[in-house]
Write an enzyme that holds these catalytic residues in place. Structure first.
Site, mmCIF file in Angstrom:
data_model
loop_
_atom_site.group_PDB
_atom_site.id
_atom_site.type_symbol
_atom_site.label_atom_id
_atom_site.label_comp_id
_atom_site.label_asym_id
_atom_site.label_seq_id
_atom_site.Cartn_x
_atom_site.Cartn_y
_atom_site.Cartn_z
ATOM 1 N N ASP B 64 0.869 -1.171 0.000
ATOM 2 C CA ASP B 64 0.000 0.000 0.000
ATOM 3 C C ASP B 64 0.909 1.225 0.000
ATOM 4 O O ASP B 64 1.775 1.360 0.874
ATOM 5 C CB ASP B 64 -0.895 -0.015 1.240
ATOM 6 C CG ASP B 64 -1.918 1.113 1.221
ATOM 7 O OD1 ASP B 64 -1.648 2.168 0.589
ATOM 8 O OD2 ASP B 64 -2.981 0.953 1.837
ATOM 9 N N SER B 138 -0.630 13.262 -13.085
ATOM 10 C CA SER B 138 -1.638 14.091 -12.439
ATOM 11 C C SER B 138 -2.968 13.853 -13.163
ATOM 12 O O SER B 138 -3.288 12.704 -13.478
ATOM 13 C CB SER B 138 -1.203 15.562 -12.469
ATOM 14 O OG SER B 138 -2.182 16.365 -11.858
ATOM 15 N N SER B 139 -3.689 14.888 -13.476
ATOM 16 C CA SER B 139 -5.001 14.731 -14.111
ATOM 17 C C SER B 139 -5.478 16.091 -14.599
ATOM 18 O O SER B 139 -5.087 17.133 -14.040
ATOM 19 C CB SER B 139 -5.995 14.195 -13.082
ATOM 20 O OG SER B 139 -7.322 14.375 -13.529
ATOM 21 N N LYS B 156 -4.229 16.430 -7.031
ATOM 22 C CA LYS B 156 -3.592 16.342 -8.344
ATOM 23 C C LYS B 156 -2.922 17.671 -8.696
ATOM 24 O O LYS B 156 -1.858 17.712 -9.326
ATOM 25 C CB LYS B 156 -4.622 15.959 -9.417
ATOM 26 C CG LYS B 156 -5.075 14.505 -9.321
ATOM 27 C CD LYS B 156 -3.904 13.538 -9.504
ATOM 28 C CE LYS B 156 -4.315 12.114 -9.803
ATOM 29 N NZ LYS B 156 -3.155 11.202 -9.871
#
Lengths: 252, 252
Positions: B64, B138-139, B156
């Site tokens: 994780d 990122s986005s 992001k």
């Protein structure tokens, strides 16, 4: 990475020197047929010869890109010679730095309007392409205020806006449009060797802003432009690829 | 275009599914050794098998990303297995959309701190590389406020800022850092596939934003990441490459 450029047809304005030449040559290395234009007949001929030596079809026109009719004649001639147009790279700049009415007019007619003329003339061909793509060469001076703020910087900013607008308008047609914004690019016969020789203080200042300790090569800019132009960039449209070695500080 | 990735060693977080998997496989296709991490051991083992089948070294660990110690151990293991690290792709996201305190924490621990730990811990290896490079995923939600503004979008956005800062800091060392901001990306088992099945109205809304009439494939995002990670992008650092089909309207 196979960029999928083999057999595609590309036109590059200002393809006889510097960044434009590096883009034209790299497209040809990837198997694209290429047409270039530039002002000087002898330079155009030399570049066309170098392109043909790579085993692709090549074509060229000697013209002043501020002349919209001459641009259209060249674009139509290129489409005829190459059998269509898939890729358009408006690259020429008047490099009008001085803040004078004449400087503004030059940046407008050359940097901006030649891009508009080239794109408009090529549009009927791009619409017939399976992978139509436009790469507009802007500059980091279009995204951050620097010593070239004024005609050059403002017009380069306008080109980024124009490119984004085109991307949005042309997306439904599957034609992509992106901008590339190079930082300081150093090549033989280019503006930076001239500045190095004639304005050493400005050169030192500019170099000191390059966090990598050097300027870009024309080939490093061409790598980005050729990738964006290619079918490997099928979902990249409306972006402005800054190739500047982190010389700009803006976060975007 | 020869990207120069043969023999390089790369880390990809979240490399068993979607964009991360496409990146890992494409890097391997270009001849890079690849180590991935993800939460599920079966997923990791299966992907490592696929990587090795491409004739490169594959490596992986199940962990994780919020567990910094496990993350660091994976990086050290990968560096030992490959004899170094040249490329870090920080890709994994918690995709925590809803505006709840738990989601803010999860975005902070996984998207942001997972990236920070991966980059900072890999630094000693990148410093020894001849072509060290980091690509942070990122986005578009980090650059424009959309339906996922909140934990996901703002984290992001923080990643874009972090990457730019890192690029400025690392430029003198020759290590490059860039961001890729994908638009809506559709792949089997991915979030948009899920939305299509369970919330068709939202899916239609997402599609309607796409001026190209479709969403990106994971491979289209991977193309850009692989190019930026490669030595062909040697002067590209500190940039944020949108791969969004002109989904966003901002001019930048």
């Amino acid at each position: 990475m196979d960029l999928g450029l083999k057999g595609t047809k590309a036109i590059v304005t200002g393809g006889s020197k510097g960044i434009g030449r590096a883009i034209a040559m790299m497209l040809a290395d990837e198997g694209a047929h290429v047409s270039i234009c530039a002002r000087t007949e002898a330079d155009v001929e030399a570049a066309v010869k170098a392109l043909k030596a790579k085993g692709v079809n090549a074509h060229g026109g000697a013209l002043d890109v501020a002349d919209g009719a001459a641009v259209k004649t060249w674009v139509d001639g290129a489409a005829k010679a190459l059998g269509g147009i898939d890729i358009v790279v408006p690259n020429v700049s008047a490099l009008a730095i001085e803040n004078t009415p004449a400087g503004w007019r030059k940046a407008f007619e050359v940097d901006l309007m030649h891009t508009v003329y080239t794109v408009e003339a090529a549009m009927p061909y791009l619409e017939k392409s399976k992978s139509g793509s436009i790469v507009i060469i802007s500059s980091i001076s279009g995204v951050e205020i620097d010593f070239a703020a004024g005609p050059y910087g403002a017009t380069k900013a306008q080109l980024i806006h124009y490119a984004k607008g085109l991307a949005c308008q042309l997306a439904p047609k599957g034609i992509r449009c992106n901008a590339v914004s190079p930082g300081n690019t150093y090549f033989e016969g280019g503006v930076w060797p001239m500045i190095e020789k004639n304005m050493p203080d400005l050169f030192k200042l500019a170099l000191s802003k390059n966090k990598t300790g050097r300027m870009a090569t024309a080939e490093e800019v061409a790598n980005g432009a050729v990738f964006l132009a290619s079918p490997r960039a099928t979902f990249i449209t409306g972006t402005n690829l800054v190739i500047d070695g982190a010389v700009t500080n803006r976060v975007a | 275009m020869e990207l120069g990735l043969k023999g390089c060693s790369a880390l990809v977080t979240g490399g068993t599914k979607g964009i991360g998997r496409a990146i890992a496989l494409m890097l391997a296709d270009e001849g890079a050794n690849v180590s991935i991490c993800a939460r599920t051991k079966n997923g990791v083992d299966a992907t490592v098998g696929v990587l090795e089948a491409k004739g490169v070294k594959g490596h992986g660990a199940s962990l994780d990303l919020a567990d910094a110690d496990a993350l660091k151990a994976w990086i050290d293991d990968a560096a030992t297995a490959f004899g170094g690290i040249d490329i870090v792709v920080a890709n994994a996201s918690a995709l925590a959309i809803e505006n709840t305190p738990d989601n803010w924490k999860r975005e902070f621990e996984v998207d942001l701190m997972g990236t920070v730990h991966a980059c900072e811990h890999a630094m000693s290896y990148l410093e020894k590389s001849k072509s060290g490079s980091i690509v942070v995923i990122s986005s578009v939600s980090g650059v424009e406020a959309d339906v996922v503004a909140g934990p996901y979008g703002s984290t992001k956005c923080a990643l874009i800022h972090y990457a730019k800062g890192l690029s400025c800091r690392l430029a003198p060392k020759g290590i490059r850092v860039n961001t890729v901001s994908p638009g809506t990306t559709y792949f089997e088992g991915g979030v948009w596939h899920m939305i299509e099945q369970h919330n068709p109205a939202l899916f239609r809304q997402g599609m309607a934003m796409n001026k190209m009439g479709r969403m990106a494939t994971a491979e289209e995002v991977a193309n850009a990441v692989t190019f930026l990670a490669s030595p062909r992008a040697s002067f590209i650092t500190g940039t944020n490459l949108l791969v969004d089909g002109a989904l966003t309207n901002r001019v930048a």
